[in-house]
Design a protein around this motif. Structure first.
Motif, PDB file in Angstrom:
ATOM      1  N   VAL A  57      -6.659 -49.947  49.560  1.00  0.00           N
ATOM      2  CA  VAL A  57      -6.131 -48.674  50.018  1.00  0.00           C
ATOM      3  C   VAL A  57      -4.840 -48.881  50.829  1.00  0.00           C
ATOM      4  N   SER A  58      -4.473 -50.144  51.008  1.00  0.00           N
ATOM      5  CA  SER A  58      -3.242 -50.450  51.757  1.00  0.00           C
ATOM      6  C   SER A  58      -2.029 -50.344  50.827  1.00  0.00           C
ATOM      7  N   PRO A  59      -0.826 -50.297  51.415  1.00  0.00           N
ATOM      8  CA  PRO A  59       0.361 -50.181  50.552  1.00  0.00           C
ATOM      9  C   PRO A  59       0.737 -51.468  49.818  1.00  0.00           C
ATOM     10  N   ALA A 101       1.534 -43.382  44.789  1.00  0.00           N
ATOM     11  CA  ALA A 101       0.361 -43.874  45.511  1.00  0.00           C
ATOM     12  C   ALA A 101       0.744 -44.714  46.733  1.00  0.00           C
ATOM     13  N   TYR A 134      -0.056 -53.486  56.497  1.00  0.00           N
ATOM     14  CA  TYR A 134       0.635 -52.192  56.530  1.00  0.00           C
ATOM     15  C   TYR A 134       2.061 -52.334  57.055  1.00  0.00           C
ATOM     16  N   ARG A 137      -0.190 -44.033  50.571  1.00  0.00           N
ATOM     17  CA  ARG A 137      -1.062 -44.943  51.325  1.00  0.00           C
ATOM     18  C   ARG A 137      -0.513 -45.278  52.707  1.00  0.00           C
ATOM     19  N   ARG A 138       0.810 -45.321  52.818  1.00  0.00           N
ATOM     20  CA  ARG A 138       1.398 -45.617  54.127  1.00  0.00           C
ATOM     21  C   ARG A 138       1.058 -44.550  55.156  1.00  0.00           C
ATOM     22  N   CYS A 156      -7.492 -40.864  48.701  1.00  0.00           N
ATOM     23  CA  CYS A 156      -7.058 -42.172  49.210  1.00  0.00           C
ATOM     24  C   CYS A 156      -6.378 -42.998  48.133  1.00  0.00           C
ATOM     25  N   THR A 157      -6.206 -42.459  46.966  1.00  0.00           N
ATOM     26  CA  THR A 157      -5.513 -43.090  45.828  1.00  0.00           C
ATOM     27  C   THR A 157      -6.268 -44.269  45.215  1.00  0.00           C
TER      28      THR A 157
END
Lengths: 266, 329
Positions: A101-103, B78, B111, B82-83, B57-58
């Motif tokens: 779910v992180s970028p 996406a 992140y 998400r960021r 949440c993609t």
């Protein structure tokens, strides 16, 4: 920073976890000790065949020297697959979600993971190197660095291979299954513990060994990784020396791409 | 509506649908959530709440319709989406062989939160969830309540605009549950933050800005708790019949009676003389009578025809609950 920071984070987590896993460390230390000190030293005197009073060398090396490079491969293989199998734990215990779910792009997640497994595997490979002095394998620094290069390439390929298997496994029964079904069969058929004497012609080899065994050894890509390391340490190759690097590179690239393809679908 | 609706909503969902095999998990769901809303998705297990959260949440692709979070399409943008989101999943997703700090640092790196800011945010977030003293302890030594708090700290580390919490309080003791809601309140007072929370604890959603009741993948009602109570709630009488015959007789007289938990029957109060009438006929045949003021519970009952907690937990849920520590009745 940026993407590199993310890959670093995933790598660091793998390394920290592995260093805190006492079971894995015990395996990494005890395996080379058993193979070198017990099996290697034990079989050493019987390796040179004595035929009618005439000592005929199968290969011009002692058994300890002969299996030493193979034990490095064994330790790398165990650790690589073990690291890769942690993918299953990440999936079962939800940590994978945190990453998905992180970028971070998928390839970077996988790359960091495999790089972490590779690092640990090479470290475990080095645990075998420490035993070199018991095996009469000459160890110059240039040899060590060259070996480390191939060990890293091999570990990367094997960790990717482990991830591919882990991704296809739905129910996890424990690591013993991997050990018995994947690692040991590959290890024993890689000309690790017995030689295919390069002095013999193919026809002679087939007289000494059954055809299926020769086929298995020749078809096993690890055979050529073991052979490459023998080339580095002993200057002894049973097969074409060019094959080792080619096959190890192909494994690293091919398995990584396949693992990535799997991971993207997941 | 609360009137604090920002001009650009944080979440827009249009005609979303998702199918697992033959089961329709989401059936033409549309909704929008304001940038500063505390939004609750309420529904029994298997209602489609988690599916909806996963799509937002993609990490799950919808079969039809569209959804955007923080202005980014969950399918086409996406990574940008998400960021801007922080997620606390239903199942714990911490690495319990790492310390609290290491888990947060991992998150910050992934992140792409810069060095100095990352350290500062980690300290702040640990303070928020009162885990500063546990910073360097391995997560495996934490209780489930502490793990949840750490997960909330982690989800907020990169300053998301939207925070998703999927069943954040399930399996926790009452005290931990209260604390978690207190943190969330505190956060919302400090900064603009959209919080989307799913739960099947009805008492927890009373202080949300908006409640969306969902069942069988469909939105049944959507509004402020007060509006929902006014529109769908009614006073309810909960009675415990002495025996089967009494239950049958009550059902015959009041065909609208619904099954409550523990063998009770729930009757809607339709006029002032209802109780008198009921007691006159059945006073001797029931062991207990109680009156429920309009609550979200009654709203839920009247919309779905059953009580929220009545529906048995599915197998996976029960296993999960067993794997957790604290008691949930």
């Amino acid at each position: 920073m940026g993407l590199l920071g993310g890959i670093y984070a995933i790598w660091l987590r793998e390394v920290k976890r592995a260093l805190r896993d006492r079971g894995q460390l015990i395996g990494g230390v005890s395996r080379p000790l058993l193979w070198v000190l017990i099996m290697g030293i034990g079989l050493n005197p019987y390796f040179r065949g004595e035929v009618f009073g005439e000592v005929r060398f199968v290969v011009p090396y002692t058994y300890l020297q002969f299996i030493f490079p193979a034990i490095i491969v064994l330790n790398i293989m165990y650790t690589s697959v073990q690291s890769a199998v942690s993918v299953i734990w990440d999936r079962e215990f939800g940590f994978l979600r945190e990453v998905l779910v992180s970028p971070m792009p998928r390839w970077a997640i996988l790359f960091g993971k495999i790089l972490g497994g590779t690092t640990i595997a090479v470290m475990h490979g080095c645990l075998v190197l420490v035993l070199a002095r018991f095996t009469d394998v000459p160890m110059a620094w240039s040899t060590v660095f060259e070996a480390l290069g191939w060990m890293t390439l091999l570990a990367f390929g094997l960790t990717s291979f482990g991830v591919i298997i882990a991704n296809r496994i739905r129910s996890f029964e424990g690591f013993g299954v991997f050990s018995n079904a994947v690692i040991l069969p590959l290890y024993f058929t890689s000309s690790s513990v017995f030689p295919l004497d390069p002095a013999l012609t193919r026809a002679q080899t087939l007289v000494v060994y059954p055809e299926w065994l020769v086929f298995l050894v020749e078809a096993n890509p690890l055979t050529y990784a073991v052979d490459a390391l023998r080339g580095v340490f002993l200057n002894f190759n049973q097969f074409d020396p060019a094959l080792g690097p080619i096959i190890m590179t192909a494994m690293a690239v091919g398995f990584f791409l396949l693992a990535l393809w799997d991971f993207r679908k997941a | 509506m609360t009137g604090t609706e920002a001009p650009r909503p944080a979440i827009v969902v249009e005609h979303l649908s998702k199918r697992y095999g033959r089961m329709l998990a989401l059936d033409d769901v549309s909704l929008s959530v304001g940038a500063n809303d505390m939004f609750a998705l309420l529904g029994p297990n298997g209602a489609g709440k988690t599916t909806l959260i996963h799509i937002l949440c993609t990490i799950l692709a919808p079969d039809g319709g569209s959804a955007s979070v923080a202005g980014f399409d969950v399918k086409k943008q996406a990574v940008k989406a998400r960021r801007n989101i922080g997620v606390v999943f239903q199942e714990p997703s911490l690495d319990d062989r790492l310390t609290a700090y290491e888990n947060l640092n991992f998150h910050g790196l992934v992140y792409q939160v810069g060095g100095a800011e990352r350290k500062q945010r980690i300290t702040e977030m640990l303070e928020l969830v009162e885990l500063s003293d546990w910073r360097d302890k391995l997560v495996r030594t934490f209780s489930s309540g502490m793990k949840r708090r750490l997960e909330i700290a982690r989800a907020l580390l990169h300053n998301p605009r939207i925070l998703f919490l999927d069943e954040p309080t399930v399996g926790l003791d009452a005290q931990s549950r209260e604390r978690i809601w207190a943190y969330l309140d505190q956060l919302r007072r400090q900064r603009e933050l959209c919080i989307v929370v799913t739960t099947h604890y009805i008492e927890e959603v009373e202080n949300c800005d908006r409640v969306c009741i969902i069942d069988h993948g469909k939105i049944l009602a959507d509004g402020t708790p007060d509006a929902l109570k006014a529109a769908h709630g009614s006073e309810l009488v909960r009675v415990t019949p002495r025996d089967k015959a009494a239950a049958e007789a009550i059902r015959e007289r009041y065909p609208d009676a619904k099954d409550g938990h523990g063998g009770t029957l729930v009757l809607a109060v339709d006029d002032v003389n209802f109780i008198d009438g009921f007691l006159a006929s059945f006073g001797t045949r029931v062991s207990q009578v109680s009156l429920d003021r309009p609550s979200l519970e009654s709203v839920f009952l009247s919309l779905t025809g059953r009580e929220l907690r009545d529906k048995g937990a599915d197998e996976q849920d029960r296993m999960r609950a067993a794997g957790r520590r604290a008691g949930r009745r």
